[in-house]
Design an enzyme around this catalytic site. Structure first.
Site, short mmCIF file in Angstrom:
data_model
loop_
_atom_site.label_atom_id
_atom_site.label_comp_id
_atom_site.label_asym_id
_atom_site.label_seq_id
_atom_site.Cartn_x
_atom_site.Cartn_y
_atom_site.Cartn_z
N LEU A 1 0.91 -1.03 -0.03
CA LEU A 1 0.22 0.02 -0.11
C LEU A 1 0.69 1.26 -0.07
O LEU A 1 0.54 1.90 0.90
CB LEU A 1 -0.54 -0.59 1.63
CG LEU A 1 -2.12 1.29 1.56
CD1 LEU A 1 -3.04 0.74 0.20
CD2 LEU A 1 -2.65 0.84 2.38
N GLY A 2 1.53 1.66 -1.11
CA GLY A 2 2.63 2.45 -1.11
C GLY A 2 1.99 3.47 -1.94
O GLY A 2 0.57 3.85 -2.70
N ARG A 3 2.77 4.56 -2.76
CA ARG A 3 1.80 5.28 -3.72
C ARG A 3 1.00 5.14 -4.85
O ARG A 3 -0.03 5.16 -4.99
CB ARG A 3 2.94 6.03 -4.45
CG ARG A 3 3.85 7.24 -2.78
CD ARG A 3 5.84 7.40 -4.45
NE ARG A 3 6.05 6.36 -3.89
CZ ARG A 3 7.66 6.20 -3.72
NH1 ARG A 3 7.68 7.49 -3.64
NH2 ARG A 3 8.44 5.52 -4.28
N ILE A 4 1.87 3.37 -5.61
CA ILE A 4 0.53 3.26 -6.83
C ILE A 4 -0.33 2.84 -5.38
O ILE A 4 -2.10 2.86 -5.91
CB ILE A 4 1.01 2.46 -7.59
CG1 ILE A 4 2.72 2.89 -7.87
CG2 ILE A 4 0.12 1.96 -8.19
CD1 ILE A 4 3.41 2.06 -9.06
N ARG B 1 5.20 -4.89 5.08
CA ARG B 1 6.39 -5.00 6.04
C ARG B 1 5.61 -4.13 7.66
O ARG B 1 5.95 -5.02 8.38
CB ARG B 1 7.18 -4.43 6.48
CG ARG B 1 8.00 -5.95 4.18
CD ARG B 1 9.50 -5.13 4.37
NE ARG B 1 9.70 -4.06 3.75
CZ ARG B 1 10.38 -3.09 3.28
NH1 ARG B 1 11.10 -3.17 2.83
NH2 ARG B 1 9.71 -1.89 2.44
N ARG C 1 6.09 -6.81 -10.45
CA ARG C 1 7.24 -6.75 -10.64
C ARG C 1 6.89 -8.49 -11.44
O ARG C 1 6.88 -8.88 -10.39
CB ARG C 1 9.03 -6.56 -10.59
CG ARG C 1 9.47 -4.99 -10.56
CD ARG C 1 9.93 -5.14 -11.62
NE ARG C 1 10.81 -3.55 -11.92
CZ ARG C 1 10.19 -2.83 -12.04
NH1 ARG C 1 8.49 -2.96 -13.06
NH2 ARG C 1 10.41 -2.03 -11.99
N ASP D 1 0.71 -7.33 -15.70
CA ASP D 1 1.55 -6.55 -16.55
C ASP D 1 2.47 -6.89 -16.65
O ASP D 1 3.16 -6.11 -17.80
CB ASP D 1 1.16 -5.01 -16.08
CG ASP D 1 1.59 -3.67 -16.76
OD1 ASP D 1 1.23 -3.89 -18.59
OD2 ASP D 1 1.77 -3.06 -16.23
N GLU E 1 10.75 -10.90 -19.12
CA GLU E 1 9.67 -10.53 -19.85
C GLU E 1 10.60 -9.69 -21.13
O GLU E 1 11.82 -9.47 -20.66
CB GLU E 1 8.73 -9.22 -18.93
CG GLU E 1 9.64 -7.87 -18.74
CD GLU E 1 8.40 -7.12 -17.73
OE1 GLU E 1 7.68 -7.76 -17.73
OE2 GLU E 1 8.49 -5.91 -17.89
N HIS F 1 4.08 -5.22 -20.13
CA HIS F 1 4.25 -3.72 -19.34
C HIS F 1 4.11 -3.23 -19.64
O HIS F 1 5.04 -1.74 -19.70
CB HIS F 1 5.96 -4.24 -18.80
CG HIS F 1 6.98 -3.10 -17.33
ND1 HIS F 1 7.54 -4.55 -16.89
CD2 HIS F 1 6.25 -2.44 -17.31
CE1 HIS F 1 7.94 -3.12 -15.90
NE2 HIS F 1 7.27 -2.14 -15.96
O1 A2R Z 1 7.03 -3.12 3.27
P1 A2R Z 1 6.25 -1.52 3.45
O2 A2R Z 1 5.78 -1.00 4.94
O3 A2R Z 1 7.40 -0.52 3.40
O4 A2R Z 1 5.58 -1.06 2.35
C1 A2R Z 1 5.47 -1.05 0.79
C2 A2R Z 1 5.55 -2.51 0.02
N1 A2R Z 1 6.82 -3.61 0.27
C3 A2R Z 1 6.63 -4.48 0.92
N2 A2R Z 1 6.03 -4.82 1.18
C4 A2R Z 1 5.29 -6.65 1.90
N3 A2R Z 1 7.06 -7.03 1.52
C5 A2R Z 1 7.45 -6.40 1.51
N4 A2R Z 1 9.15 -6.99 1.07
C6 A2R Z 1 7.84 -4.79 0.63
N5 A2R Z 1 8.93 -4.08 0.49
C7 A2R Z 1 8.01 -2.68 0.21
O5 A2R Z 1 5.60 -2.25 -0.99
C8 A2R Z 1 5.43 0.02 0.64
O6 A2R Z 1 4.11 -0.21 0.73
C9 A2R Z 1 5.14 -0.56 -1.17
C10 A2R Z 1 6.04 0.13 -2.67
O7 A2R Z 1 5.31 1.43 -2.35
P2 A2R Z 1 6.13 2.42 -2.52
O8 A2R Z 1 7.06 2.46 -2.14
O9 A2R Z 1 4.94 3.96 -2.39
O10 A2R Z 1 6.44 2.30 -4.47
P3 A2R Z 1 5.23 2.80 -5.62
O11 A2R Z 1 5.55 3.64 -6.02
O12 A2R Z 1 4.22 2.43 -4.96
O13 A2R Z 1 5.91 2.00 -6.61
C11 A2R Z 1 5.91 0.31 -6.55
C12 A2R Z 1 6.73 -0.37 -7.25
C13 A2R Z 1 7.75 -0.66 -7.84
O14 A2R Z 1 9.13 -0.18 -7.75
C14 A2R Z 1 6.97 -0.93 -9.92
O15 A2R Z 1 8.07 -1.79 -9.84
C15 A2R Z 1 5.91 -0.63 -10.22
O16 A2R Z 1 5.07 -0.62 -8.08
O17 A2R Z 1 5.29 0.03 -10.61
#
Ligand code: A2R
Length: 309
Positions: A148-151, A171, A228, A252, A257, A275
């Site tokens: 639940l990040g930006r996207i 996490r 990914r 996607d 890919e 993608h």
């Molecule tokens: O785990 P948290 O609480 O830091 O939340 C992040 C979550 N996240 C994970 N969740 C479970 N297990 C993991 N090992 C793990 N690592 C990270 O993913 C956070 O809520 C989310 C990522 O959000 P943002 O950093 O805001 O990235 P955004 O802009 O939403 O893009 C996400 C991905 C990109 O890296 C591209 O691969 C794709 O969407 O376009």
């Protein structure tokens, strides 16, 4: 003008803006990569839409910034960058709406069987065989967002507009999130109709959606991947989609890919896109603009706009 290495081809608007401000050297066009890198010993800037390896960083001792196109930067060797004091930037936020939009499009396509029923009409089957079988809908269903990040938040908002119940796993629990949190992904998968994966790639998340998670999602569950390909155990997913142990998937991104198992192409319970979640004119322009603005900021000694490290 400062020198800049472009690793692979980039959007035309990025190429033009870079040519105006830098002397651009095209890595992918060089026949002899070692000789090319040997000629870039004083170059401080890299722009890339296809990653940047530690070997390239080590071959460019003056390198100060790798400006990467895309929010995910798993193909940039960030550890080597950190060790060498090289800054890395990505392009977050500007693509969140477009990615969330395609996510809902994929979900609608899957549950209303839009792609399959379009084919049904075009194949003349409506006329020959009568109405298409009944489908399911998003309204009233529960979606679990993995990341639940930006996207993820933009996806959640759109799911709410479709009258869905939203829960999430990450996490860490987000204290001010209105959505119920699951500390355990498998537990969440048991309770949802849809699992939407939108976490970053890389070693930390490889195979996160494994057999246990897909088993918990079950024959009525649908898996959607916008993060990914590496997040999902793809061979197991294909096996489970074939056997009916997993209901459906909208994908996607893929582990290798643009290659993927052609078994996916024959499946009616699968929707595939290349993608392309951020691939609109507007969003790709915005991403390119951010790549260029990060480079120009660093060049003129200003703070980076969207630093990763
Ligand atoms: O785990 P948290 O609480 O830091 O939340 C992040 C979550 N996240 C994970 N969740 C479970 N297990 C993991 N090992 C793990 N690592 C990270 O993913 C956070 O809520 C989310 C990522 O959000 P943002 O950093 O805001 O990235 P955004 O802009 O939403 O893009 C996400 C991905 C990109 O890296 C591209 O691969 C794709 O969407 O376009």
């Amino acid at each position: 003008m400062d020198d800049l290495v472009m690793i692979g081809p980039m959007l035309a608007s990025v190429g033009e803006a870079l040519e105006k401000n830098f002397t651009v050297h095209k890595y992918w066009e060089a026949d002899d990569k070692d000789a090319f890198l040997a000629s870039q010993k004083d170059t401080r800037f890299v722009a890339t839409a296809s990653g940047c390896s530690g070997d390239i960083m080590r071959a460019m001792p003056a390198l100060k910034l790798v400006a990467s196109f895309g929010v995910g930067y798993d193909s940039v060797d960030v550890e080597t960058a950190k060790e060498r004091g090289i800054k890395v930037t990505n392009t977050p936020d500007v693509l969140s709406d477009a990615v969330a939009e395609l996510t809902l499009g994929l979900m609608l396509s899957l549950c209303r069987r839009i792609v399959a029923s379009d084919k049904y009409v075009r194949d003349g089957k409506w006329l020959a065989d009568g109405n298409y079988p009944l489908t399911s809908e998003l309204t009233g269903a529960t979606v679990g967002i993995l990341g639940l990040g930006r996207i993820g938040k933009e996806i959640a908002a759109r799911c709410q507009a479709f009258k869905m119940r939203v829960v999430y796993h990450g996490r860490t629990e987000q204290r001010f999130s209105p959505f119920p949190y699951y500390a355990d992904l498998e537990e969440m998968a048991k309770d949802v109709d849809w699992l939407v994966a939108v976490v970053p790639g890389g070693a930390g998340t490889a195979g996160l959606v494994n057999r246990k998670v897909m088993n918990a999602l079950g024959p009525k569950g649908s898996l959607v991947n916008l993060g990914r390909g590496s997040l999902i155990d793809e061979p197991v997913m294909i096996e489970m989609l074939k056997s009916g142990e997993l209901g459906a998937a909208a994908l996607d991104v893929f582990a290798e890919e643009p290659k993927m198992s052609e078994e996916l192409w024959a499946m009616d319970n699968v929707v595939l896109t290349p993608h392309s979640a951020s691939a609109t004119d507007k969003t790709r322009w915005g991403m390119g603009d951010l790549v260029v603005r990060n480079l120009l900021a660093h060049q003129s000694g200003n703070p980076l706009i969207t630093p990763v490290v």
